[in-house]
Design an enzyme around this catalytic site. Structure first.
Site, PDB file in Angstrom:
ATOM      1  N   LYS A 140      -6.745   9.210   2.355  1.00 38.44           N
ATOM      2  CA  LYS A 140      -5.449   8.798   2.922  1.00 38.44           C
ATOM      3  C   LYS A 140      -4.515   8.289   1.826  1.00 38.44           C
ATOM      4  O   LYS A 140      -3.310   8.550   1.857  1.00 38.44           O
ATOM      5  CB  LYS A 140      -5.654   7.699   3.959  1.00 38.44           C
ATOM      6  CG  LYS A 140      -6.253   8.196   5.266  1.00 38.44           C
ATOM      7  CD  LYS A 140      -6.411   7.000   6.209  1.00 38.44           C
ATOM      8  CE  LYS A 140      -7.280   7.315   7.387  1.00 38.44           C
ATOM      9  NZ  LYS A 140      -7.713   6.083   8.069  1.00 38.44           N
ATOM     10  N   ASN A 156       4.678   9.826   0.817  1.00 35.72           N
ATOM     11  CA  ASN A 156       5.665   8.742   0.731  1.00 35.72           C
ATOM     12  C   ASN A 156       6.439   8.778  -0.583  1.00 35.72           C
ATOM     13  O   ASN A 156       7.651   8.560  -0.610  1.00 35.72           O
ATOM     14  CB  ASN A 156       4.973   7.386   0.907  1.00 35.72           C
ATOM     15  CG  ASN A 156       4.619   7.128   2.371  1.00 35.72           C
ATOM     16  OD1 ASN A 156       5.329   7.597   3.270  1.00 35.72           O
ATOM     17  ND2 ASN A 156       3.530   6.405   2.606  1.00 35.72           N
ATOM     18  N   TYR A 205       6.740  20.510  -1.937  1.00 34.89           N
ATOM     19  CA  TYR A 205       8.019  19.769  -1.880  1.00 34.89           C
ATOM     20  C   TYR A 205       8.999  20.347  -2.893  1.00 34.89           C
ATOM     21  O   TYR A 205      10.187  20.455  -2.638  1.00 34.89           O
ATOM     22  CB  TYR A 205       7.801  18.276  -2.153  1.00 34.89           C
ATOM     23  CG  TYR A 205       7.639  17.440  -0.894  1.00 34.89           C
ATOM     24  CD1 TYR A 205       6.455  17.488  -0.158  1.00 34.89           C
ATOM     25  CD2 TYR A 205       8.664  16.612  -0.431  1.00 34.89           C
ATOM     26  CE1 TYR A 205       6.302  16.732   0.987  1.00 34.89           C
ATOM     27  CE2 TYR A 205       8.513  15.848   0.723  1.00 34.89           C
ATOM     28  CZ  TYR A 205       7.339  15.909   1.425  1.00 34.89           C
ATOM     29  OH  TYR A 205       7.193  15.168   2.565  1.00 34.89           O
ATOM     30  N   ARG A 240     -17.726   2.454 -14.310  1.00 32.15           N
ATOM     31  CA  ARG A 240     -17.586   3.646 -15.150  1.00 32.15           C
ATOM     32  C   ARG A 240     -18.554   3.581 -16.303  1.00 32.15           C
ATOM     33  O   ARG A 240     -18.979   2.513 -16.718  1.00 32.15           O
ATOM     34  CB  ARG A 240     -16.202   3.688 -15.756  1.00 32.15           C
ATOM     35  CG  ARG A 240     -15.189   3.641 -14.715  1.00 32.15           C
ATOM     36  CD  ARG A 240     -14.671   4.889 -14.517  1.00 32.15           C
ATOM     37  NE  ARG A 240     -13.539   4.742 -13.632  1.00 32.15           N
ATOM     38  CZ  ARG A 240     -12.460   5.407 -13.855  1.00 32.15           C
ATOM     39  NH1 ARG A 240     -12.370   6.118 -14.937  1.00 32.15           N
ATOM     40  NH2 ARG A 240     -11.506   5.331 -13.001  1.00 32.15           N
ATOM     41  N   ASP A 277       0.842  -1.194   0.000  1.00 35.17           N
ATOM     42  CA  ASP A 277       0.000   0.000   0.000  1.00 35.17           C
ATOM     43  C   ASP A 277       0.880   1.249   0.000  1.00 35.17           C
ATOM     44  O   ASP A 277       1.837   1.322   0.774  1.00 35.17           O
ATOM     45  CB  ASP A 277      -0.859  -0.034   1.271  1.00 35.17           C
ATOM     46  CG  ASP A 277      -2.026   0.929   1.212  1.00 35.17           C
ATOM     47  OD1 ASP A 277      -1.848   2.061   0.717  1.00 35.17           O
ATOM     48  OD2 ASP A 277      -3.117   0.547   1.670  1.00 35.17           O
ATOM     49  N   TYR A 288     -12.051  12.202  -3.127  1.00 31.67           N
ATOM     50  CA  TYR A 288     -11.161  12.042  -4.279  1.00 31.67           C
ATOM     51  C   TYR A 288     -10.669  13.403  -4.769  1.00 31.67           C
ATOM     52  O   TYR A 288      -9.467  13.628  -4.908  1.00 31.67           O
ATOM     53  CB  TYR A 288     -11.924  11.306  -5.379  1.00 31.67           C
ATOM     54  CG  TYR A 288     -11.112  10.938  -6.600  1.00 31.67           C
ATOM     55  CD1 TYR A 288     -10.205   9.887  -6.561  1.00 31.67           C
ATOM     56  CD2 TYR A 288     -11.286  11.622  -7.802  1.00 31.67           C
ATOM     57  CE1 TYR A 288      -9.470   9.536  -7.691  1.00 31.67           C
ATOM     58  CE2 TYR A 288     -10.563  11.271  -8.933  1.00 31.67           C
ATOM     59  CZ  TYR A 288      -9.662  10.231  -8.877  1.00 31.67           C
ATOM     60  OH  TYR A 288      -8.940   9.882  -9.999  1.00 31.67           O
TER      61      TYR A 288
HETATM   62  N1  UDP Z   1     -22.849   7.374 -15.928  1.00 25.61           N
HETATM   63  C1  UDP Z   1     -24.003   6.884 -16.514  1.00 25.61           C
HETATM   64  N2  UDP Z   1     -24.258   5.548 -16.433  1.00 25.61           N
HETATM   65  C2  UDP Z   1     -23.417   4.672 -15.825  1.00 25.61           C
HETATM   66  C3  UDP Z   1     -22.223   5.168 -15.246  1.00 25.61           C
HETATM   67  C4  UDP Z   1     -21.978   6.531 -15.312  1.00 25.61           C
HETATM   68  O1  UDP Z   1     -24.788   7.649 -17.095  1.00 25.61           O
HETATM   69  O2  UDP Z   1     -23.718   3.462 -15.812  1.00 25.61           O
HETATM   70  C5  UDP Z   1     -22.538   8.815 -16.046  1.00 25.61           C
HETATM   71  C6  UDP Z   1     -22.095   9.499 -14.750  1.00 25.61           C
HETATM   72  O3  UDP Z   1     -23.205   9.942 -14.019  1.00 25.61           O
HETATM   73  C7  UDP Z   1     -21.234  10.625 -15.271  1.00 25.61           C
HETATM   74  C8  UDP Z   1     -20.613  10.056 -16.558  1.00 25.61           C
HETATM   75  O4  UDP Z   1     -21.427   8.953 -16.917  1.00 25.61           O
HETATM   76  O5  UDP Z   1     -22.020  11.733 -15.611  1.00 25.61           O
HETATM   77  C9  UDP Z   1     -19.166   9.598 -16.390  1.00 25.61           C
HETATM   78  O6  UDP Z   1     -19.112   8.735 -15.287  1.00 25.61           O
HETATM   79  P1  UDP Z   1     -17.822   7.932 -14.878  1.00 25.61           P
HETATM   80  O7  UDP Z   1     -18.120   7.281 -13.562  1.00 25.61           O
HETATM   81  O8  UDP Z   1     -17.387   7.067 -15.978  1.00 25.61           O
HETATM   82  O9  UDP Z   1     -16.692   9.047 -14.713  1.00 25.61           O
HETATM   83  P2  UDP Z   1     -16.631  10.455 -13.921  1.00 25.61           P
HETATM   84  O10 UDP Z   1     -17.990  10.820 -13.391  1.00 25.61           O
HETATM   85  O11 UDP Z   1     -15.648  10.246 -12.829  1.00 25.61           O
HETATM   86  O12 UDP Z   1     -16.209  11.420 -14.961  1.00 25.61           O
END
Ligand code: UDP
Length: 313
Positions: A91, A99, A159, A186, A58, A145
């Site tokens: 974290k 690190n 740094y 995603r 980690d 995040y």
């Molecule tokens: N999203 C969606 N259907 C899904 C997953 C994500 O419509 O099954 C949408 C989400 O709400 C966002 C966009 O797609 O507006 C991109 O989401 P992702 O999680 O891929 O990346 P991030 O939001 O971090 O850019």
């Protein structure tokens, strides 16, 4: 030999980067990953090389790994993954960054931080340029995040100013391609898998929110140029993304056409603080990285990604 440490080396971007780095016979690559979201199967090709080493560990703990270059990619990056244990995400960003900066100091290595377009939050400036300071809700569900990554950037620059640590900061926009975890939630992986399985395509909100999607090979090319072809004083931050901007409905439509799927769209609530639009301004990257720009258009990248997901599911 150029000794390279890739944290998060078993993850989607980390493992694509390790594979590419090993193509240079002068590179010895150590991948560090706690396998929280990374997968050893991503490293199957790398494991065949005698210039590759995997360490399960980690970044929140200090690992004394001699190196000349560090790519700090360790952090869960999809919203469901980083929100599972938000405190652990922060974290990872902060202790991991400290690190790696300490390690860089010890070996006089250059450390590249894998930052994110999320530092811009739900942006009021469009497209996003590096000088834009962002609009992040620091108490929202994405802040573990967003703020973790923002603080990691602060640490890099402090740094650098305080100790002369050699740093490079890249801000990565939505990236997709082979080695993505089919379960990571995603939009690109979800839509492709749903289409291939004939399941409903889950559109969050009304699907008019936008993202710019970059194929992973284009990103890796930008990463390598930033690390090796820019002078030490060029620290970034620098955007790496594909400036093509698509709504989620356009993406769904393209995936359905390309897979020949009959899946229907279903609408689900928009997650809190979901950015409404995002598009990379890559003028700085073009200027500083020898005319770098994405070469793989969404359709071609999706074709390769569909082939990958077809094989693994
Ligand atoms: N999203 C969606 N259907 C899904 C997953 C994500 O419509 O099954 C949408 C989400 O709400 C966002 C966009 O797609 O507006 C991109 O989401 P992702 O999680 O891929 O990346 P991030 O939001 O971090 O850019």
């Amino acid at each position: 030999m150029n000794r390279i440490l890739v944290t998060g080396g078993a993850g989607f971007i980390g493992s694509n980067l390790c594979e590419r780095l090993l193509k240079d016979k002068n590179n010895y690559v150590v991948a560090l990953d706690n396998l929280y979201t990374g997968r050893l199967s991503n490293l199957a090709e790398c494991m065949k090389s005698d210039r590759f080493e995997f360490i399960e560990g980690d970044v929140q703990d200090f690992h004394d790994i001699p190196c000349d270059q560090i790519y700090n990619a360790a952090c869960p990056a999809s919203p469901p993954a980083y929100q599972k244990s938000p405190t652990n995400t922060t974290k990872t960003c902060i202790f991991g960054m400290i690190n790696m900066l300490e390690l860089a100091n010890k070996y006089n290595a250059t450390v590249m931080q894998f930052s994110t377009s999320e530092v811009y939050g739900d942006p009021e400036v469009h497209p996003q340029v590096e000088s834009y300071r962002g609009c992040v809700n620091c108490t929202g569900i994405r802040s573990c995040y967003d703020e973790g990554k923002r603080c990691a950037e602060s640490l890099c620059f402090d740094y650098n100013r305080e100790f002369g640590t050699k740093i490079k900061v890249i801000r990565i926009f939505n990236t997709y391609g082979p080695k993505m975890d089919p379960e990571d939630g995603r939009v690109v992986s979800n839509f492709i898998i749903q289409a291939l399985r004939g399941e409903p395509i889950t559109v969050y909100g009304d699907g008019t929110q936008t993202r710019s999607f970059q194929y992973v090979d284009d990103l890796v090319e930008g990463i390598i140029r930033m690390m090796n072809d820019t002078p030490e004083e060029f620290t970034g931050p620098i955007n790496l993304g594909n400036p093509g901007e698509f709504t989620m409905l356009e993406l769904a439509d393209l995936v359905l056409k390309m897979t020949g799927s009959k899946s229907e769209l279903i609408y689900k609530p928009l997650p809190a603080d979901d950015p409404t639009r995002r598009k990379a301004d890559i003028s700085l990257a073009k200027e500083k990285l020898n005319g770098w720009e994405p070469r793989i258009a969404l359709r071609e990248g999706l074709e390769r990604s569909i082939a990958y997901f077809r094989e693994i599911i």
